[in-house]
Design a protein around this motif. Sequence first.
Motif, short mmCIF file in Angstrom:
data_model
loop_
_atom_site.label_atom_id
_atom_site.label_comp_id
_atom_site.label_asym_id
_atom_site.label_seq_id
_atom_site.Cartn_x
_atom_site.Cartn_y
_atom_site.Cartn_z
N ILE A 99 0.40 4.43 -2.45
CA ILE A 99 0.31 5.85 -2.06
C ILE A 99 1.35 6.67 -2.82
O ILE A 99 1.07 7.77 -3.31
CB ILE A 99 0.46 5.99 -0.53
CG1 ILE A 99 -0.71 5.30 0.17
CG2 ILE A 99 0.53 7.46 -0.12
CD1 ILE A 99 -0.56 5.15 1.67
N GLY B 271 3.48 4.63 7.11
CA GLY B 271 3.48 4.21 5.70
C GLY B 271 2.57 5.06 4.84
O GLY B 271 2.77 5.17 3.63
N GLY B 272 1.55 5.66 5.47
CA GLY B 272 0.63 6.52 4.72
C GLY B 272 1.20 7.89 4.44
O GLY B 272 0.67 8.64 3.62
N LYS C 107 -3.57 -7.25 8.11
CA LYS C 107 -4.80 -6.57 7.71
C LYS C 107 -6.00 -7.54 7.72
O LYS C 107 -5.84 -8.73 7.95
CB LYS C 107 -4.63 -5.94 6.33
CG LYS C 107 -3.60 -4.81 6.32
CD LYS C 107 -4.01 -3.65 7.22
CE LYS C 107 -3.07 -2.46 7.17
NZ LYS C 107 -1.72 -2.70 7.71
N TRP D 140 -1.76 4.64 17.28
CA TRP D 140 -0.64 5.20 16.50
C TRP D 140 -0.10 6.48 17.12
O TRP D 140 -0.87 7.34 17.56
CB TRP D 140 -1.07 5.56 15.07
CG TRP D 140 -1.53 4.43 14.20
CD1 TRP D 140 -2.70 4.40 13.48
CD2 TRP D 140 -0.84 3.20 13.89
NE1 TRP D 140 -2.78 3.22 12.77
CE2 TRP D 140 -1.65 2.47 13.00
CE3 TRP D 140 0.37 2.65 14.28
CZ2 TRP D 140 -1.30 1.22 12.50
CZ3 TRP D 140 0.73 1.41 13.79
CH2 TRP D 140 -0.10 0.71 12.91
N ASP E 82 -6.66 6.84 2.06
CA ASP E 82 -5.81 5.73 2.51
C ASP E 82 -6.71 4.75 3.28
O ASP E 82 -6.93 4.89 4.48
CB ASP E 82 -4.69 6.27 3.40
CG ASP E 82 -3.78 5.16 3.91
OD1 ASP E 82 -4.06 3.98 3.65
OD2 ASP E 82 -2.79 5.48 4.61
N SER F 131 -4.31 -2.03 1.68
CA SER F 131 -3.13 -2.82 2.06
C SER F 131 -3.55 -4.26 2.29
O SER F 131 -4.61 -4.53 2.87
CB SER F 131 -2.51 -2.27 3.35
OG SER F 131 -1.50 -3.15 3.80
N THR G 82 -2.19 8.50 12.11
CA THR G 82 -2.14 7.47 11.09
C THR G 82 -0.85 6.68 11.25
O THR G 82 -0.04 6.97 12.13
CB THR G 82 -2.25 8.09 9.67
OG1 THR G 82 -2.37 7.04 8.70
CG2 THR G 82 -1.03 8.93 9.32
N CYS H 43 0.84 -1.20 0.00
CA CYS H 43 0.00 0.00 0.00
C CYS H 43 0.87 1.25 0.00
O CYS H 43 0.50 2.27 -0.57
CB CYS H 43 -0.91 -0.03 1.22
SG CYS H 43 -2.00 1.37 1.33
N THR H 44 2.04 1.16 0.63
CA THR H 44 2.96 2.31 0.61
C THR H 44 3.30 2.65 -0.85
O THR H 44 3.32 3.83 -1.23
CB THR H 44 4.25 1.97 1.40
OG1 THR H 44 3.87 1.46 2.68
CG2 THR H 44 5.12 3.17 1.58
N VAL I 28 -6.83 9.28 6.01
CA VAL I 28 -6.86 7.87 6.38
C VAL I 28 -8.24 7.46 6.91
O VAL I 28 -8.96 8.28 7.49
CB VAL I 28 -5.78 7.58 7.46
CG1 VAL I 28 -6.13 8.20 8.80
CG2 VAL I 28 -5.55 6.08 7.62
N GLY J 256 1.15 -6.67 0.24
CA GLY J 256 0.61 -6.25 -1.05
C GLY J 256 -0.26 -5.03 -0.89
O GLY J 256 -0.56 -4.60 0.22
C1 LIG Z 1 -3.00 3.64 7.41
C2 LIG Z 1 -1.94 2.86 6.72
N1 LIG Z 1 -1.40 3.36 5.60
C3 LIG Z 1 -0.46 2.69 4.92
C4 LIG Z 1 -0.01 1.46 5.35
C5 LIG Z 1 1.07 0.81 4.57
O1 LIG Z 1 0.63 -0.38 4.00
P1 LIG Z 1 1.69 -1.47 3.47
O2 LIG Z 1 2.25 -2.14 4.68
O3 LIG Z 1 0.87 -2.39 2.63
O4 LIG Z 1 2.72 -0.75 2.69
C6 LIG Z 1 -0.57 0.89 6.51
C7 LIG Z 1 -0.21 -0.42 7.07
O5 LIG Z 1 0.57 -1.20 6.83
C8 LIG Z 1 -1.54 1.62 7.22
O6 LIG Z 1 -2.06 1.12 8.36
#
Ligand SMILES: Cc1ncc(COP(=O)(O)O)c(C=O)c1O
Length: 358
Positions: free
Chosen positions: A50, A74-75, A178, A310, A149, A173, A71, A46-47, A123, A185
């Motif tokens: 974004i 990674g977001g 999750k 968080w 997000d 994500s 948040t 997911c990163t 988010v 992924g």
């Molecule tokens: C709010 C949020 N954004 C982004 C991410 C990043 O996702 P990923 O680990 O798939 O890159 C996460 C969690 O992993 C998340 O909780």
Amino acid sequence: MGGAEESYVRQAFVSNWLSTVGPNVDAFERELGNRVGLTTVALGSCTAAIHLGLRLFNVGPEDEVFSSTLTFIGGCNPIRYLGAEPVFLDCNYSTWNLDPNILEDALRRSAQRKKLPRALVVVDLYGQCPDMDPIMALCCQYGVPVLEDAAEALGSTYKDRPAGTLGDIGVFSFNGNKVITTTGGGMLVSRNAAWVEKARFWSQQARDPGLAYEHSEMGYNYRMSNVLAGIGRGQLEVLDLRVQQRRAIAFRYRDAFLDLSGISLMPQASYGLHTNWLSCFLIDEKEFGVSRDALIRTLDEANVESRPVWKPMHLQPLYAGCERYGGEVAEDLFRRGICLPSSSSLTEEEQLYVINCV
Ligand SMILES: Cc1ncc(COP(=O)(O)O)c(C=O)c1O
């Protein structure tokens, strides 16, 4: 795992489609796309989604990007990958998500300074959407594109619309923790099919058409593999069940704590379905009798893993000095909020053990 994952993965092995193209990737994109009603591209995280989404909004050096402060990092980091600076916005107590009033104030002041943000990353925290109608109306008024997000919110809804479809671009994500997972992924979704195609192009090293390996634009190795997409297909079949299981755990804790004062479940906004990806509670130390930190330590001694809500982005050393609007609500939730064990694989006995420990 739900059961069907292995057969999809086996198909990948039998057909020898093991890399980042193949029938599972196509089908996973189609099946998730059908579920949310948008065009999709499957990615390695997911990163990454974004990062690509913000690039589609032309975010670059000198730009500011508004971001929810409460948040996961990674977001937020992809804002800096593109050389831009985040500006952090506070949440409200009623949803733990972006406060539309704070957004309004921030946009008004940015317009006065003649420096509007290039984008907003908002988010859906812990499986619940913010109140998106006023957020989208404000961003539309100021011409600011919105990346939703929904990493934590696949399966949740806002006014009967699926999470991830509420902004101009949505991301999910499938990280191991999750609601559903591909081990790791992500997915980028949008109504704008041209954007999704561009993201797909960049995610495959931006190779120009033609025989030669020629590249005119910067690309990345961000595609999901056909093996992992097979896991995703099986997981998608049990998504609704997993959401029910997550919600049941949260409500079981809530009901069991009814006779305790000073411990309350994260608010469940009436406008949609909260998946309760994590079962989050707020501790009022005076009423509860012990602090949130003492509770985490006690649970840890009993071999129960819990964690704080968080840590807001404006409190992160990495983002020290960044501009922000408000932040006190996020700080309070961070200091008093606790995430209890929430996995859909928790047995009833394990849930009871957690309850008794609390
Ligand atoms: C709010 C949020 N954004 C982004 C991410 C990043 O996702 P990923 O680990 O798939 O890159 C996460 C969690 O992993 C998340 O909780």
